[in-house]
Design a protein around this motif. Structure first.
Motif, short mmCIF file in Angstrom:
data_model
loop_
_atom_site.label_atom_id
_atom_site.label_comp_id
_atom_site.label_asym_id
_atom_site.label_seq_id
_atom_site.Cartn_x
_atom_site.Cartn_y
_atom_site.Cartn_z
N ILE A 54 0.92 -0.88 -0.01
CA ILE A 54 0.54 -0.13 -0.33
C ILE A 54 0.94 1.40 -0.15
CG2 ILE A 54 -1.78 -0.97 1.05
CD1 ILE A 54 -1.30 0.15 3.59
N HIS A 55 2.01 1.17 0.33
CA HIS A 55 3.36 2.49 0.17
C HIS A 55 3.45 2.99 -1.77
CE1 HIS A 55 3.46 1.70 4.37
NE2 HIS A 55 3.29 0.48 3.70
N SER A 56 2.98 1.38 -2.47
CA SER A 56 3.88 2.70 -3.62
C SER A 56 2.57 2.29 -4.70
CB SER A 56 4.95 1.88 -3.67
OG SER A 56 4.73 0.47 -3.99
N LEU A 57 2.33 3.59 -5.47
CA LEU A 57 0.83 2.57 -6.14
C LEU A 57 0.82 4.04 -7.75
CD1 LEU A 57 -2.67 3.74 -4.71
CD2 LEU A 57 -1.62 1.13 -5.17
N SER A 58 1.68 3.04 -8.69
CA SER A 58 2.20 3.65 -9.87
C SER A 58 1.11 3.78 -10.59
CB SER A 58 3.44 3.12 -10.51
OG SER A 58 3.16 1.19 -10.64
N PRO A 59 0.94 4.72 -11.79
CA PRO A 59 -0.21 4.65 -12.29
C PRO A 59 -0.02 3.34 -13.59
CG PRO A 59 0.82 7.07 -12.55
CD PRO A 59 1.49 5.77 -12.28
N GLY A 60 1.34 2.68 -13.84
CA GLY A 60 0.86 1.53 -15.28
C GLY A 60 0.25 0.58 -13.87
N CYS A 61 0.06 0.45 -13.14
CA CYS A 61 -0.47 -0.74 -11.79
C CYS A 61 -2.21 -1.32 -12.36
CB CYS A 61 -0.58 -0.70 -10.62
SG CYS A 61 -0.74 -0.04 -9.66
N TYR A 62 -2.53 -0.15 -12.40
CA TYR A 62 -4.10 -0.02 -13.14
C TYR A 62 -4.34 -0.41 -14.33
CZ TYR A 62 -4.32 3.72 -9.20
OH TYR A 62 -3.97 4.37 -8.46
N GLY A 63 -5.79 -1.10 -14.60
CA GLY A 63 -6.15 -2.18 -15.75
C GLY A 63 -7.67 -1.12 -15.66
N SER A 64 -8.20 -1.71 -17.05
CA SER A 64 -9.63 -1.10 -17.41
C SER A 64 -10.92 -2.43 -17.20
CB SER A 64 -9.21 -0.36 -18.76
OG SER A 64 -9.19 -1.58 -19.52
N LEU A 65 -12.24 -2.10 -17.83
CA LEU A 65 -13.06 -2.87 -18.04
C LEU A 65 -13.60 -1.92 -18.44
CD1 LEU A 65 -13.64 -3.74 -14.21
CD2 LEU A 65 -13.14 -5.12 -16.29
N LYS A 66 -14.81 -2.84 -19.35
CA LYS A 66 -15.52 -2.26 -20.36
C LYS A 66 -17.16 -1.53 -19.68
CE LYS A 66 -18.46 -3.19 -24.85
NZ LYS A 66 -18.71 -3.90 -25.50
N ASP A 67 -17.50 -2.96 -19.13
CA ASP A 67 -18.79 -1.99 -18.10
C ASP A 67 -18.66 -3.55 -17.29
OD1 ASP A 67 -20.43 -1.39 -16.82
OD2 ASP A 67 -22.33 -2.21 -19.01
N LEU A 68 -20.07 -3.22 -15.60
CA LEU A 68 -19.88 -4.43 -15.19
C LEU A 68 -21.06 -3.91 -14.52
CD1 LEU A 68 -20.26 -2.56 -11.47
CD2 LEU A 68 -17.53 -2.53 -12.07
N CYS A 69 -22.17 -5.07 -14.19
CA CYS A 69 -23.49 -5.15 -13.60
C CYS A 69 -23.78 -6.33 -12.44
CB CYS A 69 -24.41 -5.48 -15.02
SG CYS A 69 -23.78 -6.81 -15.30
N ILE A 70 -25.21 -6.96 -11.92
CA ILE A 70 -24.74 -7.21 -10.84
C ILE A 70 -26.36 -8.39 -11.39
CG2 ILE A 70 -26.30 -7.77 -8.22
CD1 ILE A 70 -25.74 -4.80 -8.10
N LYS A 71 -25.90 -9.49 -11.37
CA LYS A 71 -25.48 -11.10 -11.41
C LYS A 71 -26.88 -11.61 -10.55
CE LYS A 71 -25.58 -10.50 -16.27
NZ LYS A 71 -26.61 -10.96 -16.94
N SER A 72 -27.82 -11.61 -10.57
CA SER A 72 -28.18 -13.18 -9.17
C SER A 72 -28.63 -14.36 -9.80
CB SER A 72 -29.48 -12.41 -8.54
OG SER A 72 -29.84 -12.88 -7.66
N PHE A 73 -27.90 -15.66 -9.76
CA PHE A 73 -28.48 -16.66 -9.76
C PHE A 73 -28.18 -17.68 -7.76
CE2 PHE A 73 -27.58 -21.19 -11.07
CZ PHE A 73 -27.47 -20.90 -12.62
N ALA A 74 -29.81 -18.60 -8.07
CA ALA A 74 -29.96 -18.78 -7.08
C ALA A 74 -30.36 -17.91 -5.63
CB ALA A 74 -29.08 -20.45 -6.85
N SER A 75 -29.20 -18.07 -4.44
CA SER A 75 -29.29 -17.31 -3.94
C SER A 75 -28.77 -16.53 -3.33
CB SER A 75 -28.92 -18.29 -2.56
OG SER A 75 -28.24 -19.51 -1.82
#
Length: 572
Positions: free
Chosen positions: A338-359
């Motif tokens: 947690i002491h070092s965060l570089s811009p190159g460590c991030y990734g990317s996603l197109k989208d996210l949503c919630i899915k429900s299956f069974a319980s």
């Protein structure tokens, strides 16, 4: 300090294969494996006798992993088979049964082990050359422009393990799901060194198999997320979601005591100091426009609340299993401090949503390019689910191997009987120079070749568990099963409709004969032919790479065991 007991000398066992203990153990292991082989194989229950989990299976990896084997000879055999399964996932029982057959047939010959090994290796080379030739009658090309052959390959794997408890509808459903999941893992943009993706299997036990489904991207179970609330996530200027992936604990509960002693000055609160550091990380994430923060371990509640208030979705307790596919899918680098965060460590996603299956509630992460997918796998009981999971993983691995080598071999015992017919034909017409090169007589060669063929045929005979008569034809060298209790007829074609793999039908006179035991089968007058056309839409197929490797491993392991002259055991 003096010894309490005198040191014992090592135990020397000469010619271990001639001892009754080894012969009996080998016979028991061979019978156990043969009775587990194929779609009608008998299930085995494994437990340790003092409580704990009871496993019901017919899979070689589970059987050999749980059997308490003490005989050194058998431990060599099982270690070789398990190593083969670890590399190919398939054909473990085939390899083990064939290896036992080689040992049992070769050791009964009145031929020196060194000579047996040389001749058997020559026979193996004949088999491999035949399997790799275009004229091979038990090989099928896999066309990736159509899913027909791939579906047969997957269906054959699913139906080979009866502990999965699947009916035809469930087999068809899972076949399409496994193929769909595999297609998701194939990169859309092929590069020079293209790497296939991964299918993550998510367990849902106690539901119907036909409830199973597959999603592109990754599903992470998140019990805290409420379905009623809208999901608002911060996005970048390009409308993507930036993701940070933490492999370090963010609970703020202090350092690991094993890392050393901390010295804290009077009046300083270690907990408050660590929380401040975590909040500084949160501020950096907000500043860098991160929309999703995923932590493999625990995240401090105050940090999660801070991130939520600033439009960052925080997910903790993701677990080790999702770290590799998540990093690969998003391009993010796991953050180990947690002491070092570089811009190159991030990734990317197109989208996210919630899915429900069974319980269960899941966060569905959707990437720009899908090479990772999630298979929600259902089955009625825990035992059947465990078996089904291993089968689906095997099917995925076999499809990956088939991409590298787009071939399959005929199943249902037909490859084994075809190879046996081919070897009998080839060995009966070898030039005298071959025997001279191998430094053996023609009689010795024929004896070893007959043992080699009987070993192959014993694998095909292992598919019969209900007293069926087994035939082989004199044209293609395929394997045919006559149901037990069938009436006596003048023509075998009245009792058999198609061969074990489904390639050939009974429409022509194929001159069937019994697939015999120790006496062997008649020699085909000529090289076994390649079938002109298949008669069934659904063929039984085996993985080409796995079966070829299994054939080689079985023979090399048998030769190693046959060459053993001493076993030296430490008695202390």
């Amino acid at each position: 300090m003096s010894r309490l007991e005198a040191k014992k000398p090592p135990l020397f066992i000469s010619e271990p294969l001639t001892t009754d203990a080894v012969s009996q153990s080998l016979s028991v292991l061979s019978g156990l494996l043969k009775s587990s082989y194929g779609p009608a194989g008998r299930l085995k229950q494994l437990h340790n006798g003092v409580g704990g989990c009871v496993c019901t299976t017919s899979q070689s990896s589970t059987l050999l992993g749980h059997l308490p084997i003490s005989q050194p000879v058998l431990r060599v055999l099982t270690a070789s088979v398990r190593n083969h399964v670890s590399r190919f996932s398939d054909c473990g029982l085939f390899t083990a049964i064939l290896c036992c057959g080689f040992i049992e047939n070769f050791r009964s010959l009145n031929v020196a082990p060194f000579t047996v090994i040389k001749i058997s290796r020559h026979l193996l080379s004949l088999c491999m050359d035949h399997l790799k030739s275009e004229a091979c009658g038990c090989r099928v090309s896999v066309d990736f422009s159509s899913v027909e052959t791939l579906a047969c390959l997957v269906r054959s794997i699913l139906t080979s393990k009866p502990a999965c408890m699947l009916n035809k509808t469930e087999v068809d459903h899972l076949t399409s799901l496994v193929l769909k999941a595999f297609i998701f893992t194939v990169p859309c943009h092929v590069e020079t060194n293209a790497v296939l993706g991964k299918c993550v299997i998510i367990p849902v036990k106690g539901r119907r198999v036909v409830d199973s489904t597959v999603f592109p991207g990754l599903l992470i179970e998140t019990p805290e997320i409420q379905l009623g609330k809208p999901l608002t996530v911060k996005r970048t200027g390009s409308n993507m979601i930036k993701i940070a992936l933490f492999s370090v604990s963010m609970s703020g509960d202090g350092s690991n005591p094993e890392e050393g002693t901390l010295e804290v000055h009077h009046g300083i609160s270690l907990e408050a100091s660590e929380l401040n550091q975590l909040l500084d990380v949160g501020k950096q994430l907000v500043k860098d426009e991160v929309g999703l923060a995923v932590c493999q371990k625990v995240m401090h509640p105050s940090l999660k609340q801070y991130l939520r208030e600033n439009g960052v979705l925080a997910v903790d307790r993701a677990g080790l299993s999702v770290m590799e596919p998540l990093g690969r899918m998003t391009g993010s680098q796991p953050i180990a401090s947690i002491h070092s965060l570089s811009p190159g460590c991030y990734g990317s996603l197109k989208d996210l949503c919630i899915k429900s299956f069974a319980s269960k509630h899941f966060l569905h992460l959707i990437p720009e390019d899908t090479v990772i997918c999630s298979l929600i796998l259902c089955n009625r009981s825990e035992t059947a689910w465990d078996e089904l999971k291993r089968v689906c993983e095997t099917a995925e691995h076999v499809l990956q191997l088939t991409v590298k080598e787009p071939l399959a071999l005929l199943g249902g015992g037909c490859t084994e009987t075809h190879l046996a017919s081919y070897i009998r034909y080839k060995s009966s017409s070898l030039p005298a120079s071959t025997f001279k090169d191998l430094d053996c007589s023609q009689t010795q060669y024929q004896l070893v070749a007959d043992g080699f063929c009987r070993s192959l045929e014993s694998v095909a005979r292992s598919l019969s568990h209900d007293g069926e008569e087994i035939l082989t034809d004199m044209v293609y060298g395929h394997c045919w099963f006559v149901p037990s209790g069938s009436p006596s007829v003048s023509k075998w074609s009245d009792l058999v409709s198609k061969c074990g793999c489904g390639m050939n039908g009974n429409t022509e006179d194929l001159s069937w004969s019994f697939l015999q035991g120790q006496s062997g089968s008649p020699v085909i007058q000529g090289c076994p032919k390649e079938p002109s056309a298949k008669v069934a839409d659904i063929l039984t197929l085996d993985c080409f790479a796995a079966k070829c490797s299994g054939l080689q491993v079985a023979l090399e392991t048998a030769n190693l065991i046959l060459d053993l002259s001493y076993i030296i055991e430490d008695q202390n």
